[in-house]
Design an enzyme around this catalytic site. Structure first.
Site, PDB file in Angstrom:
ATOM      1  N   ASP A 134       0.803  -1.218   0.000  1.00  0.00           N
ATOM      2  CA  ASP A 134       0.000   0.000   0.000  1.00  0.00           C
ATOM      3  C   ASP A 134       0.838   1.270   0.000  1.00  0.00           C
ATOM      4  O   ASP A 134       0.319   2.346  -0.242  1.00  0.00           O
ATOM      5  CB  ASP A 134      -0.975  -0.025   1.173  1.00  0.00           C
ATOM      6  CG  ASP A 134      -2.053  -1.089   0.951  1.00  0.00           C
ATOM      7  OD1 ASP A 134      -2.527  -1.209  -0.190  1.00  0.00           O
ATOM      8  OD2 ASP A 134      -2.403  -1.806   1.891  1.00  0.00           O
TER       9      ASP A 134
ATOM     10  N   GLY B  85       4.166   1.192  -1.647  1.00  0.00           N
ATOM     11  CA  GLY B  85       4.923   1.183  -2.887  1.00  0.00           C
ATOM     12  C   GLY B  85       4.053   1.195  -4.140  1.00  0.00           C
ATOM     13  O   GLY B  85       4.423   1.778  -5.151  1.00  0.00           O
TER      14      GLY B  85
ATOM     15  N   TYR C  58     -10.324  -0.150   1.970  1.00  0.00           N
ATOM     16  CA  TYR C  58      -9.722  -0.227   3.288  1.00  0.00           C
ATOM     17  C   TYR C  58      -9.133   1.092   3.728  1.00  0.00           C
ATOM     18  O   TYR C  58      -8.723   1.892   2.893  1.00  0.00           O
ATOM     19  CB  TYR C  58      -8.602  -1.281   3.234  1.00  0.00           C
ATOM     20  CG  TYR C  58      -8.553  -2.112   4.481  1.00  0.00           C
ATOM     21  CD1 TYR C  58      -9.559  -3.026   4.770  1.00  0.00           C
ATOM     22  CD2 TYR C  58      -7.519  -1.965   5.397  1.00  0.00           C
ATOM     23  CE1 TYR C  58      -9.532  -3.762   5.930  1.00  0.00           C
ATOM     24  CE2 TYR C  58      -7.482  -2.706   6.555  1.00  0.00           C
ATOM     25  CZ  TYR C  58      -8.490  -3.600   6.818  1.00  0.00           C
ATOM     26  OH  TYR C  58      -8.465  -4.328   7.971  1.00  0.00           O
TER      27      TYR C  58
END
Lengths: 671, 671
Positions: free
Chosen positions: A321, A323, A405
Site C-alpha cells: 500500500d 509502494g 480499506y
C-alpha cells in the site's frame, strides 16, 4: 527566506520541476506520475542541521540544493511509454540526474490509470459478455474496483496489467454511497495497460468447503442471496443510536504546541519537523528532546497485504500500500471534529497531476494534543498525599484510503520522552462472492454471499536514529533464567540480562519469551547515573510473520515481512523496506533484505533499524460492513537516555472542568 | 427493597456480621481482618439473574442469602491468635459456616499489623544497634517500610513474620513527602508477629559487580553518595513546567451512562454490575450487550512481583499484591479532575476495622467515558463521502498503592462489543543501597547509591464467561503455513486455520508465531451468517513468564505465573490464581494450577479462563523517581458473536467544539 531543506516542495517549485522536465524533451508526450522533494543527502543535511541547532544559521549559510524527484512516462511516436526518473535542481532550473528505469520494474500506479481502466472495462465486449452470465436485479449498477495486478506468476510475461474486483450497487435508493461491497460479482477483468485493452476476464470460483479450487459453481442469480449492509447513516435500517451524549475536548488557552517555519513543531521539550511525500505520507525528521538529538528520520516504510485464498487468481491479491500507489497519494482530507478532537493544526500537502502541475492537497496531516489517562502517580500512604499527572500526547496523524480499506497512522510523542508509532486498521474488508449456504476454509462469510478472505497486514516502520549523534550501535538485550546454583543463584530467584552488540547488518525476530529488547545506543555517551550507554529501546511486537510459502511469489516480493527486525547501515535514498518498485514485483529488489545482504558493519556507525509487525486477519462477522479499528502500537522509549523521568516536572494540577455525575443519572431500581 | 445479591455489604450488614461473630465467642479477643460479601453460589445467582433479566423479579422472588465472609483472629488466654473464617447469614443473623484455618496458611496482612511492626522496630535495641553502624547527616529521619516476609526458605520455621526496608528521609525541608526512597539503608528488620519482637536485622549486601553475594562492603557514611530525588511539586529543584495548557473534557449534556440500583451500569447497549471486595478491588458481573449475555464475572485475580537479586534476603522480596494484603484494601480515594476527566461517577466501598466495624472507603472506583480516537472510518473515493465515528469507551477504574508502587486497573467497554482489561504500572521503584561508583548485574543504578533491582510483574485476569449462556467451550485457533502443493496450495499463498476444542482442564502458552487465539464459544449457538459458533476471543499477551528456577520458593508459590492461559471448570469460590492464602506461602495451594490438576472436562460446560501476563522490568533511569506508566492491555473481542459490527450505528456527527489552531501558534522562523 528560502524554504527549510526538509520543507515539502511548494506548488511553485513543483511547477518549475515540471517545466524543466518538459523542456528536456521534444515531441514526446510526458505523462507525470510524481514530483516531490528529494531529501538532501544526509551528509549535507547534517551540516545544515548542525548550524540550525547551534544558532549559527544565517542567510548566507550553505544550504543543500532544493531537489525535485520526478517520475514520469515518456511516450514517443511508437506510443510505448518509457518510465523515467529525473532529479531537478529547482533553483538552478536544471535536470541534475536522469535514468530510464529498467523494464523489470513498473512505475507505481496513478489514479488516472484507474480511471482509464474503468472506462476500458465498461467498453469491453469481453467484460460485458462475462457479466451477461448473471441476472442482476432491477436497479442494480455494476461497480468496477481497480486493483494492482499483484505479483504475476513466474510463467507469465510481466507486462503492465491492472485487475479489478467487480460489485453490484443497489441504486434504488439513489444514494451513490450505498455499500456495493455487499454484492460481489465473480469476474476479474484484466487490462493490458500498454494496449489499454481488457485482455481477459478471470472467473474466480465461488464455491465453499468441498468444492475444488477451479470449480465454477455460480448461479445466474448471482446476488440473490446477498443483502444490503450499509454504513452510511441515512441508509441504516434502524438509524443511528440516539443515546450518545457529546464529549468535547476544549483547550480554552489554546494548544501547548507551536509551529514555526511551516514544519517545525515544538511541544513539551520536543522539537521535530513534519514532512510529507506521496509515497510514505507523513514523515518525521530531526527529532530532539530538551536539546538532545533522538531521531534523524521516522517513517512508515511499507506494508503488504497478502490474501490467503488459493483459488486463482486470488493468489495475486497482494497489495503493497505504500509502494504500489503511494500512501501519501491516498491520504484523506481530514475534517475538524471528525478525525480528531480539540485544537487542531492541519498541514497541507502538494501532489502532482498527470500534466505535472502541482495540486494542493489540503489537510493531509493533522496535529493535536490528547489526554491518555494517568501519566504517573504516587501516593504516600503515611501522609495520604497523592501526586498524579496526566499523560499528554502530541499526535501527528494521517489516514489513507485504499479502495475498500483504511489505515490511520499516528506518530505520538509523550512527555516522558516516549515515541509511539500507532497504526489502526479500519474500512471495509475486501470480499468476494460465495454461493448460498456455503462456508469456506479460505475466509469467513460476513454477510449473505460475501466471503471475507483470510489475509495478513504486515507493516514496516523505518527508524533512522540519532541518539545523541549519528553514530549509534544496536544492542540486543534479553533476560534469561539461571538454574539454581550455590555460587550465583542460591535461591533460584536470579535471572540474567544478556546484551550483545550487533556487528554486521542482519535480521532478527521478536522473542518475547526472552524479553528480547532492541536498544539503540550511543557507544560514546554514558549515562552519568547508571553508567550505561545512553539509549532508546523498543520491543519488537511479536506478531505472526508472513505465512506464504517462502518460494511463492507472495513471499519472494515481501522479504521484509519475513523477519521482525532488520538492521542496516544508512545509505542515502534507502527508504523502502519492500524496494522502490513494488508494483507487480515478483521478487523484492533493493529492499531491506538486499540491504542486509551487503553485510555492512553496523557498530558505532550510522545505523537504520526497521521493524515489521502486523496482524493475521481472519475476518470476524463483526468486521462487517465497516471494521472497528484494530490498533497496533510500536513503543519506542528512552532507556538510560535521561537522568530521571523526563515527565517528573509535569504539573499535577487538578482539571477544573471535571464534574460529578448528576443525580438524575443514578436512580433506584423499581424492584 | 433488599439489596441486589451482588451489592457489596452495607455498613449496617457488615456490623451485623461483626456482632454475630463476637457473640459466638466468650472471653476471647476477636481481631478482625475482613468482612465482605460472600457472593452467592452460582446456581442460586443464576436463578435470580434469570428472573431479573426476564423481568419476572418480584419482592417475593427467591433471593440468595446475604452472606458475610468474615476473617478474624481469635486470641484466647494463651495469647496465640488462631485464624478463623466464618460465613454469617446477615438476615438470619446467624453463623452458617465456620473453620479454623490450618497453621500451614497465614492470614492476609492488615495495615494495623504494619503499624505495630513500625512501633516495635523503633523500640528494638537490635534495630537501633544496626542503625548505629551508619552516620546519617543532620536532619535525616529513619523511615521503616514494612513488607510481607515473602516465601520463607524451606529450612526455616514458617512463623508469621514481617520484614521491612529502611530508608532515611531528609526532613530539613520539613516536608513529610520528601522522597525517602532515594536514601536506602541496608538493614532489614524481621519481626515475629506472635511475640511482636524484632528477632533479627538482616544486613543485605551493598556491593556491585565483582563483589560476592554476602560481602559486607558498606561504609558508615551510608547515604553520602545519595541525593535528593523528589517528585512533590514544591520540592522539585526547577519547579514544574509552565507551558502545558489545560485540556478539558466537557460533557455538557451529561454522561451517556445510567446507574440504577447502586451497582447496575447501562451504557451504549452494555449492561453490567460493578462490585468491590477488599481482595480483588473492583469486579464486574453479569455483563450483557444488547440483551445477550457475555460474561458472568470478570476480575483481576492475582499478581506477583518477584525480585531477581540473588543476595539474601532479597530472594524473599516477592509480593502477591492481591493475596498478601488485598488490592481492594489498598485502593486509592480517587479525586475529581486528577484520576480521570469528564463526568465521573464514583463508587464507594466498605472495609473493616480491627474491631470489625465497617469503615466507608469513599471514591474507591470511578466510572467515566473517554474518547479513544477513531472507531471506524470509510471514505468512498468515488464520491468523496467519508463516514467516521469516534471510539467512545466506558471505563471502570481503581488504583492501588502498595507502599512504593501503584497499579491502575481499568475495565474498558467499547461500542463495538469489546472489553479491554488495562493495567498500568507506575509509582516508585523498590530500591536498595549500592556503594558509590558501583554498578550491578542485579539491577540498574537509578540515582546515586540507589539500586533498582530487576524484577517481574505478572498479573492474572480471571474470565468467567457466559457467552449466550453458561455452558461454553474453549477453542484454540491458530494460523499455519501450508507448503506449496498442486492440490491445495498451487501458488503458495494459502494458510490454514486450525481449531481445537479443549476437552480437559489444562494450561497453555501464548504462541504469537502461530497467531494463537483463545476463543470462548457457545457450542449450541451458531452465528446465522458465518455458521460458526458464537464466540468471544482474546490473544494471550506473549509476555515473558516467570524466570525464577522452577524449584525455587519464588516459583513454587507462583505457579499461575508459569503459563499464560489456564482453563478450568467453574467451582464456587475458586477465584484466586495464586491460591487463597498467599502471604508467606511456600507453594501455591488451591490456585489455578491445582484447579487444572483435577483434569475436569471443560467442553460445553461452565468454564473459567485465566490469563497471566506481565512485564520483565529491568529498570531504566527514566523510571525514577516516579515511573511513567507502563501499559498492558488484554483485549477481549466478539468473534462471530454478533451479525455485524455492533458499532455500525454509532453516529458520525461532527464534534462542534473542535477548533483550528490560532494563528499566533504558527509563525515564520527568523532565519
Amino acid at each position: 527566506m528560502p524554504p527549510h531543506p526538509l520543507a515539502i516542495l511548494s506548488e511553485a517549485e513543483t511547477n518549475i520541476a515540471r517545466d524543466v522536465i518538459i523542456a528536456s524533451y521534444g515531441n514526446e508526450v510526458i505523462d507525470f506520475r510524481e514530483i516531490y522533494l528529494q531529501e538532501p543527502p544526509k551528509a549535507q543535511l547534517k551540516e545544515y542541521l548542525a548550524l540550525e541547532h547551534s544558532g549559527r544559521l544565517s542567510p548566507t549559510s550553505p544550504r543543500p540544493a532544493r531537489l525535485a524527484f520526478c517520475q514520469y512516462d515518456v511516450i514517443g511516436s511508437n506510443r510505448v511509454p518509457e518510465f523515467h526518473e529525473s532529479v531537478v535542481d529547482v533553483n538552478l532550473r536544471k535536470r541534475v540526474s536522469h535514468q530510464m528505469v529498467g523494464k523489470q520494474h513498473h512505475a507505481s500506479l496513478t489514479l488516472s490509470e484507474f480511471d482509464t481502466f474503468i472506462e476500458r472495462c465498461k467498453a469491453s465486449t469481453l467484460f460485458q459478455q462475462a457479466l451477461a452470465d448473471f441476472d442482476l436485479p432491477e436497479g442494480f449498477d455494476v461497480v468496477i474496483e481497480p486493483w494492482p495486478y499483484g505479483g504475476p506468476d513466474l510463467t507469465e510475461e510481466n507486462r503492465r496489467y491492472f485487475q479489478a474486483l467487480v460489485f453490484a450497487q443497489d441504486m434504488r435508493s439513489g444514494n451513490p454511497d450505498a455499500n456495493f461491497y455487499s454484492y460481489p460479482l465473480p469476474v476479474i477483468p484484466v487490462m493490458d495497460v500498454l494496449t489499454q485493452e481488457v485482455i481477459r476476464v478471470d472467473r474466480p470460483a465461488t464455491g465453499g468447503k468441498g468444492d475444488g479450487l477451479f470449480d465454477q459453481t455460480f448461479k445466474r442469480d448471482i446476488i440473490g442471496h446477498c443483502k444490503a449492509s450499509d454504513y452510511i447513516p441515512e441508509l441504516l435500517p434502524h438509524g443511528t443510536r440516539q443515546d450518545l451524549k457529546p464529549l468535547n475536548v476544549a483547550q480554552p488557552e489554546g494548544p501547548s504546541f507551536r509551529i514555526t517555519d511551516e514544519s517545525l513543531v515544538e511541544w513539551q521539550k520536543w522539537r521535530f519537523r513534519v514532512a510529507f511525500n506521496p509515497r510514505e505520507g507523513a514523515t518525521i525528521h530531526d527529532v530532539w528532546y530538551d536539546g538532545r538529538s533522538v531521531m534523524y528520520r521516522l517513517s512508515v516504510s511499507e506494508m503488504t497485504v497478502p490474501y490467503a485464498d488459493p483459488r486463482p487468481p486470488f493468489h495475486r491479491k497482494q497489495a503493497f500500500d505504500f509502494g504500489d500507489g503511494g500512501a501519501g497519494n491516498m491520504a484523506n482530507n481530514l475534517s475538524l471534529g471528525c478525525d480528531c478532537l480539540g485544537v487542531i493544526k492541519y498541514f497541507d500537502a502538494v501532489v502532482t497531476g498527470a500534466d505535472g502541475t502541482a495540486k494542493p492537497m489540503p489537510n493531509a496531516i493533522c496535529l493535536h494534543e490528547q489526554d491518555n489517562g494517568i501519566g504517573w502517580k504516587h501516593s504516600n500512604w503515611r501522609t495520604g498525599r497523592a501526586v498524579v499527572t496526566r499523560l499528554r500526547e502530541l499526535v501527528v496523524q494521517f489516514i489513507i484510503t485504499l479502495a475498500n480499506y483504511e489505515y490511520i497512522f499516528a506518530y505520538k510523542f509523550d512527555q516522558a520522552g516516549g515515541i509511539t508509532l500507532e497504526a489502526r486498521a479500519t474500512g471495509i474488508l475486501n470480499v468476494v462472492n460465495i454461493d448460498a449456504n456455503k462456508v469456506s476454509e479460505y475466509g469467513n462469510v460476513v454477510s449473505g454471499g460475501v466471503l471475507a478472505q483470510n489475509h495478513q497486514h504486515i507493516f514496516n516502520v523505518r527508524i533512522d536514529p540519532a541518539i545523541d549523534g549519528h553514530n549509534n550501535s544496536v544492542v540486543v538485550e534479553e533476560s534469561h533464567a539461571v538454574p539454581m546454583n550455590q555460587r550465583t543463584n542460591p535461591n533460584g530467584n536470579f535471572y540474567q540480562i544478556t546484551k550483545s552488540t550487533l556487528e554486521r547488518a542482519c535480521y532478527l525476530d521478536a522473542a518475547p519469551q526472552h524479553n528480547r529488547t532492541i536498544k539503540i545506543i550511543n557507544p560514546h555517551k554514558t549515562n552519568p547515573i547508571s553508567q550505561n550507554p545512553v539509549a532508546y529501546k523498543f520491543q519488537p511486537l511479536p506478531t505472526q510473520l508472513l505465512l506464504a510459502d517462502r518460494q511463492s511469489v507472495q513471499a519472494q516480493r515481501a522479504q521484509f515481512a519475513q523477519h521482525h527486525v532488520w538492521v542496516t547501515k544508512y545509505r542515502d535514498g534507502e527508504l523502502y523496506a519492500g524496494g522502490r518498485y513494488t508494483l507487480q514485483s515478483q521478487v523484492e529488489v533493493d529492499g531491506v533484505a538486499d540491504a542486509v545482504q551487503r553485510g555492512d558493519p553496523v557498530e558505532d556507525t550510522d545505523v537504520v533499524v526497521w521493524n515489521s509487525f502486523g496482524i493475521t486477519h481472519n475476518p470476524r462477522v463483526e468486521d462487517w460492513p465497516v471494521m472497528p479499528v484494530e490498533i497496533f502500537q510500536l513503543m519506542i522509549r528512552p532507556a538510560d537516555f535521561f537522568t530521571a523521568n523526563p515527565a517528573i516536572d509535569v504539573p499535577s494540577s487538578k482539571n477544573v472542568s471535571s464534574r460529578l455525575v448528576p443525580d438524575e443519572c443514578c436512580r433506584k431500581a423499581n424492584i
